[in-house]
Design a protein around this motif. Sequence first.
Motif, mmCIF file in Angstrom:
data_model
loop_
_atom_site.group_PDB
_atom_site.id
_atom_site.type_symbol
_atom_site.label_atom_id
_atom_site.label_comp_id
_atom_site.label_asym_id
_atom_site.label_seq_id
_atom_site.Cartn_x
_atom_site.Cartn_y
_atom_site.Cartn_z
ATOM 1 N N GLU A 40 0.877 -1.213 0.110
ATOM 2 C CA GLU A 40 0.132 -0.204 0.118
ATOM 3 C C GLU A 40 0.956 1.494 -0.258
ATOM 4 O O GLU A 40 0.345 2.324 -0.732
ATOM 5 C CB GLU A 40 -0.903 -0.245 1.302
ATOM 6 N N MET A 41 1.901 1.452 0.610
ATOM 7 C CA MET A 41 3.009 2.344 0.808
ATOM 8 C C MET A 41 3.454 2.625 -0.709
ATOM 9 O O MET A 41 3.649 3.615 -1.225
ATOM 10 C CB MET A 41 4.195 2.048 1.650
ATOM 11 N N ASP A 42 3.747 1.471 -1.516
ATOM 12 C CA ASP A 42 4.185 1.706 -2.986
ATOM 13 C C ASP A 42 3.148 2.321 -3.722
ATOM 14 O O ASP A 42 3.393 3.282 -4.480
ATOM 15 C CB ASP A 42 4.568 0.291 -3.476
ATOM 16 N N GLU A 43 1.958 1.726 -3.495
ATOM 17 C CA GLU A 43 0.778 2.178 -4.391
ATOM 18 C C GLU A 43 0.379 3.770 -4.039
ATOM 19 O O GLU A 43 0.262 4.581 -5.053
ATOM 20 C CB GLU A 43 -0.396 1.658 -3.973
ATOM 21 N N ALA A 44 0.792 4.321 -2.939
ATOM 22 C CA ALA A 44 0.483 5.554 -2.460
ATOM 23 C C ALA A 44 1.697 6.643 -2.534
ATOM 24 O O ALA A 44 1.448 7.678 -2.368
ATOM 25 C CB ALA A 44 0.097 5.453 -0.919
ATOM 26 N N GLY A 45 2.816 5.875 -2.942
ATOM 27 C CA GLY A 45 4.092 7.018 -3.044
ATOM 28 C C GLY A 45 4.589 7.144 -1.612
ATOM 29 O O GLY A 45 5.135 8.098 -1.423
ATOM 30 N N ILE A 46 4.298 6.397 -0.591
ATOM 31 C CA ILE A 46 5.071 6.603 0.732
ATOM 32 C C ILE A 46 6.249 5.849 0.830
ATOM 33 O O ILE A 46 6.232 4.604 0.724
ATOM 34 C CB ILE A 46 4.062 6.115 1.920
ATOM 35 N N HIS A 47 7.425 6.775 1.211
ATOM 36 C CA HIS A 47 8.640 6.454 1.036
ATOM 37 C C HIS A 47 9.121 5.634 2.221
ATOM 38 O O HIS A 47 9.741 4.581 2.021
ATOM 39 C CB HIS A 47 9.479 7.585 1.117
ATOM 40 N N THR A 48 8.625 6.022 3.197
ATOM 41 C CA THR A 48 8.906 5.455 4.754
ATOM 42 C C THR A 48 7.986 5.363 5.603
ATOM 43 O O THR A 48 7.065 6.626 5.579
ATOM 44 C CB THR A 48 10.183 6.017 5.233
ATOM 45 N N SER A 49 7.450 4.496 6.452
ATOM 46 C CA SER A 49 6.498 4.446 7.421
ATOM 47 C C SER A 49 7.087 4.224 8.893
ATOM 48 O O SER A 49 8.065 3.510 8.954
ATOM 49 C CB SER A 49 5.420 3.610 7.314
ATOM 50 N N ILE A 50 6.787 5.040 9.813
ATOM 51 C CA ILE A 50 7.188 4.827 11.113
ATOM 52 C C ILE A 50 5.997 4.048 11.922
ATOM 53 O O ILE A 50 5.054 4.338 11.970
ATOM 54 C CB ILE A 50 7.479 6.175 11.935
ATOM 55 N N LEU A 51 6.911 2.812 12.240
ATOM 56 C CA LEU A 51 5.854 1.822 13.192
ATOM 57 C C LEU A 51 5.931 2.245 14.501
ATOM 58 O O LEU A 51 7.088 2.392 15.120
ATOM 59 C CB LEU A 51 6.363 0.546 12.938
ATOM 60 N N LEU A 52 4.757 2.387 15.387
ATOM 61 C CA LEU A 52 4.991 2.775 16.526
ATOM 62 C C LEU A 52 4.363 1.507 17.333
ATOM 63 O O LEU A 52 3.307 0.944 17.060
ATOM 64 C CB LEU A 52 3.846 4.001 17.009
ATOM 65 N N ALA A 53 5.244 1.046 18.176
ATOM 66 C CA ALA A 53 4.892 -0.190 19.089
ATOM 67 C C ALA A 53 4.264 0.112 20.443
ATOM 68 O O ALA A 53 5.123 0.829 21.495
ATOM 69 C CB ALA A 53 6.111 -0.810 19.376
ATOM 70 N N ALA A 54 3.146 0.279 20.618
ATOM 71 C CA ALA A 54 2.497 0.418 21.846
ATOM 72 C C ALA A 54 2.645 -0.813 22.864
ATOM 73 O O ALA A 54 2.280 -1.601 22.535
ATOM 74 C CB ALA A 54 1.074 1.024 21.563
#
Length: 332
Positions: A77-91
């Motif tokens: 989905e990031m590729d599809e949206a053009g999102i380069h990096t996502s930051i995962l937050l571990a709660a």
Amino acid sequence: MTEPETLPDLPPPPRKVIDAHAHIAHEDFIPRSFVDGSIDNLLTAMHARGMPLPRSKVARMYEKKMQDPHCDTLIAEMDEAGIHTSILLAADFSYILRDSKLTVEECLRRHADVKARHGHRLEVFGGIDPRWGKDGVDLFEKSLRSWGFRGLKLYPPCGFSPSDPALDPFYELCDAYRVPALVHIGPTSPALGFSTTAPFLLDEAARRFPRVKFILAHGAVSFTEECAMLCNFRPNVYLDLSAFQGAICPGGGPAAVRTAVSRGINHKILFGTDWPVFRMQADQKTFVEAVTTDGGPLAAVPERDRDLILCGNVERILGELSVPERAIRLET
Ligand SMILES: [Zn+2]
């Protein structure tokens, strides 16, 4: 001779998009009691409108969207949206919600594995309840030193203030490793308390640790006046746009983003989607377009500020985030 066709004056595409607020979409990371509380709110609203919905049906719809333990769907989905990096937050819910499936260490280790699988497409902020004491501090340092985590994620609805002195050793590590602390602001599942989620509770810590950057998560939709005030007057306080998709205000998400970017704090705002919380609404591409589209909330923002919001601010906070370009598999 025909007139040359004039092309519409479209804004240039964003240089890069970084999602500063996402989570692993899998049930192992969210206790059932947390989910049930959120479903209670939805069912209450539906029943009041004469549309009773079986709990099991909502639970199944939710479960279908939570089957991505390795973040392979997120990357697609990031590729599809053009999102380069996502930051995962571990709660870390494990101190307060006893039906948590993983210990805090197991939770962070799983995040480290996912990060290793996807290289620099994903970064991680590790969440640790400060009441784990020295064990928690040691685990946080290990996450920074050995697993390459890039920040601290705090969840005050679990029942602590973000200025609690028990957090001082965590903030000292943030200072030493030059990483930010992201703090959940505002309501959440009714399984948890809301009285520790106001942004001013962070002010004391932000003043005592001026070199640590603090990010008010959901600051564009919860306690918005207070969050904007802190961003304006505390040099080390930022906010993210996550949960704009669920903004409860006239005009909804676009209006909430439009208001946030009109307050003179565009150098403090980070784009975020809160994946997978809004997966039942739409995909990541839709959410990126919701803010970047022609006529959307960022269309009237100067290009330089738009760039700061979509990637520049978080790159600045994280220093090296833009360096490992070669590891990125995005098509250009
Ligand atoms: Zn979130």
